[in-house]
Design a protein around this motif. Sequence first.
Motif, PDB file in Angstrom:
ATOM      1  N   ASP A  86      -4.880  -8.665   4.746  1.00 43.20           N
ATOM      2  CA  ASP A  86      -4.426  -9.410   3.584  1.00 43.20           C
ATOM      3  C   ASP A  86      -3.988  -8.458   2.471  1.00 43.20           C
ATOM      4  N   GLU A  87      -4.776  -7.405   2.239  1.00 45.74           N
ATOM      5  CA  GLU A  87      -4.404  -6.396   1.239  1.00 45.74           C
ATOM      6  C   GLU A  87      -3.127  -5.674   1.654  1.00 45.74           C
ATOM      7  N   TYR A  88      -3.017  -5.388   2.931  1.00 44.35           N
ATOM      8  CA  TYR A  88      -1.840  -4.700   3.475  1.00 44.35           C
ATOM      9  C   TYR A  88      -0.571  -5.515   3.211  1.00 44.35           C
ATOM     10  N   LYS A  89      -0.631  -6.833   3.461  1.00 42.94           N
ATOM     11  CA  LYS A  89       0.531  -7.707   3.245  1.00 42.94           C
ATOM     12  C   LYS A  89       0.901  -7.776   1.759  1.00 42.94           C
ATOM     13  N   LYS A  90      -0.109  -7.857   0.901  1.00 43.18           N
ATOM     14  CA  LYS A  90       0.156  -7.938  -0.530  1.00 43.18           C
ATOM     15  C   LYS A  90       0.856  -6.681  -1.038  1.00 43.18           C
ATOM     16  N   LEU A  92       2.706  -4.629   0.764  1.00 41.95           N
ATOM     17  CA  LEU A  92       4.067  -4.597   1.300  1.00 41.95           C
ATOM     18  C   LEU A  92       4.995  -5.515   0.515  1.00 41.95           C
ATOM     19  N   ALA A  93       4.454  -6.653   0.050  1.00 43.31           N
ATOM     20  CA  ALA A  93       5.274  -7.638  -0.658  1.00 43.31           C
ATOM     21  C   ALA A  93       5.522  -7.258  -2.106  1.00 43.31           C
ATOM     22  N   THR A  94       4.763  -6.295  -2.619  1.00 43.43           N
ATOM     23  CA  THR A  94       4.905  -5.900  -4.018  1.00 43.43           C
ATOM     24  C   THR A  94       6.084  -4.961  -4.189  1.00 43.43           C
ATOM     25  N   ALA A  95       7.055  -5.383  -4.990  1.00 48.05           N
ATOM     26  CA  ALA A  95       8.229  -4.544  -5.243  1.00 48.05           C
ATOM     27  C   ALA A  95       7.804  -3.296  -6.005  1.00 48.05           C
ATOM     28  N   GLY A  96       8.311  -2.153  -5.578  1.00 43.32           N
ATOM     29  CA  GLY A  96       8.014  -0.913  -6.281  1.00 43.32           C
ATOM     30  C   GLY A  96       6.578  -0.472  -6.144  1.00 43.32           C
ATOM     31  N   ALA A  97       5.987  -0.695  -4.981  1.00 46.08           N
ATOM     32  CA  ALA A  97       4.601  -0.298  -4.761  1.00 46.08           C
ATOM     33  C   ALA A  97       4.445   1.214  -4.921  1.00 46.08           C
ATOM     34  N   GLY A  98       3.290   1.621  -5.438  1.00 44.82           N
ATOM     35  CA  GLY A  98       3.037   3.033  -5.664  1.00 44.82           C
ATOM     36  C   GLY A  98       2.520   3.727  -4.416  1.00 44.82           C
ATOM     37  N   GLU A  99       2.922   4.979  -4.234  1.00 48.40           N
ATOM     38  CA  GLU A  99       2.497   5.782  -3.094  1.00 48.40           C
ATOM     39  C   GLU A  99       1.999   7.138  -3.572  1.00 48.40           C
ATOM     40  N   THR A 100       1.493   7.915  -2.628  1.00 49.28           N
ATOM     41  CA  THR A 100       1.010   9.255  -2.964  1.00 49.28           C
ATOM     42  C   THR A 100       1.862  10.361  -2.352  1.00 49.28           C
ATOM     43  N   ALA A 150      -4.001   4.631   4.677  1.00 50.57           N
ATOM     44  CA  ALA A 150      -2.753   4.338   3.964  1.00 50.57           C
ATOM     45  C   ALA A 150      -2.916   3.125   3.059  1.00 50.57           C
ATOM     46  N   ASN A 151      -3.666   2.142   3.530  1.00 51.40           N
ATOM     47  CA  ASN A 151      -3.916   0.934   2.744  1.00 51.40           C
ATOM     48  C   ASN A 151      -4.634   1.270   1.446  1.00 51.40           C
ATOM     49  N   LEU A 152      -5.613   2.177   1.520  1.00 50.17           N
ATOM     50  CA  LEU A 152      -6.377   2.565   0.341  1.00 50.17           C
ATOM     51  C   LEU A 152      -5.563   3.439  -0.615  1.00 50.17           C
ATOM     52  N   LEU A 153      -4.702   4.282  -0.060  1.00 51.03           N
ATOM     53  CA  LEU A 153      -3.941   5.211  -0.898  1.00 51.03           C
ATOM     54  C   LEU A 153      -2.797   4.532  -1.643  1.00 51.03           C
ATOM     55  N   ASP A 327      -5.425 -14.266  15.668  1.00 52.54           N
ATOM     56  CA  ASP A 327      -5.703 -15.636  15.233  1.00 52.54           C
ATOM     57  C   ASP A 327      -6.678 -15.715  14.067  1.00 52.54           C
ATOM     58  N   ASP A 328      -7.589 -14.735  13.945  1.00 51.94           N
ATOM     59  CA  ASP A 328      -8.587 -14.807  12.875  1.00 51.94           C
ATOM     60  C   ASP A 328      -8.111 -14.180  11.567  1.00 51.94           C
ATOM     61  N   GLY A 329      -6.821 -13.792  11.511  1.00 55.01           N
ATOM     62  CA  GLY A 329      -6.283 -13.202  10.288  1.00 55.01           C
ATOM     63  C   GLY A 329      -6.283 -11.682  10.296  1.00 55.01           C
ATOM     64  N   ALA A 330      -6.845 -11.082  11.341  1.00 57.76           N
ATOM     65  CA  ALA A 330      -6.817  -9.625  11.472  1.00 57.76           C
ATOM     66  C   ALA A 330      -5.476  -9.196  12.072  1.00 57.76           C
ATOM     67  N   ALA A 331      -5.282  -7.891  12.218  1.00 68.45           N
ATOM     68  CA  ALA A 331      -4.022  -7.389  12.780  1.00 68.45           C
ATOM     69  C   ALA A 331      -4.238  -6.047  13.455  1.00 68.45           C
TER      70      ALA A 331
END
Length: 412
Positions: A86-90, A92-100, A150-153, A327-331
Amino acid sequence: MSRKARIGILCLSVAIFCYAGIGHVLGRTSNDKAYKSLTVYGEVLQKVQQDYVDDPNIRMVTAGSLHGMLESLDAQSSYLTPREYDEYKKKLATAGAGETGLTLSKRYGYIIVLSVLPDSPGTKSGIRSGDIFESISGFTTRDMSVGQAANLLNGQPGTGVKVGVIRRGKAAPEEVDLVREKLATPKIIAQKVDPDILVLRIPSLDAGRADEIRNRLLEAEKQGIRKVILDVRECGRGPVSEAISAARLFVPSGILTTLRGQTVSTQVFSAEPKQVIWKNPVSILIDATTSGAAEVLASAIVANHRGDAVGERTFGLASEQKLITLDDGAALILTAANYYNPGGKSILEEGVTPTETVRAVAEDDSDATEEEAAPAPETRKEPGLGPRPLSPEDPIFHRALDLLRTPVKKAA
């Protein structure tokens, strides 16, 4: 453990046994091993529930087993829990997401930095290729996948994340703050080192990079330059399609790379004579910080005898991942196909071996204490420190120059 939880585990175990049993009876085929593995998993789950010293948190047990399963395949395959996905999708959907600006993999059980983009938060915070992340945002990376890291960074530009860094020659981690930024595509650095030799330092192979290289080569030819060095050390980003387009600027014939996977149709990428614009000598600089698409470019040039690859063996990371939702929302982030060199060897497993092996000079650790200078056993084997400024003191660059200035004479 509550009665409800016990019933849930029992039902799950029964379901696994039934599924495995039915499958074993109906399909004694190549899936037979999978059914047997399910039976073992169900048995282990039951034993944990019955005999473990404390009541286990079954969700954590299951998530841990799935993380371990994916990590056992390769460093880039990951399991994301429903919350992580869920955090990963959010993000990705955020324009201009920050990276390291870091390219990561996993070695020695921990997350390791393969390369760092110039002018990125990683560079500004002093992160270098070869650094091991002992922790990210307070979580140990010992049981962390690359996808989780990557999700945390990644996150909102301007926000910070703390990482525990184990540096070369050090045993204890150092806490470093990274401030996320929206990254721009790094520019190619062009440097004329001889009247007829141009160096192109390529920090990434982002979309459009092949066209930029093409324009640089055309301009160089107009200036009377007849030899080119491509520096792809610290290059770890970009799609392989861009590497193939770049290779076609140099290689007139032959196979550039092949993509193969169990469920992926084999794709053979060949040279296109009409795309070639540089027929003069070319060398490419590589080391353990070279990964992904850059490895495909280097492999195509070396395997087709188009030029020398000078330096050290590349990391081995040329593969394609696909996202599979559950199916349980994981990936799952699952490696679905590998890229192979023209000789048929997996770049993921073999890397790219230089035609001229030159080791980079190790950093001077003379200022470290005796205790600091003795790294833990799992931190001894690391990627190199990445490229130093182009100068005669850079042994890889220096050797490439020598080869271009005094080419080997062929026997008559």
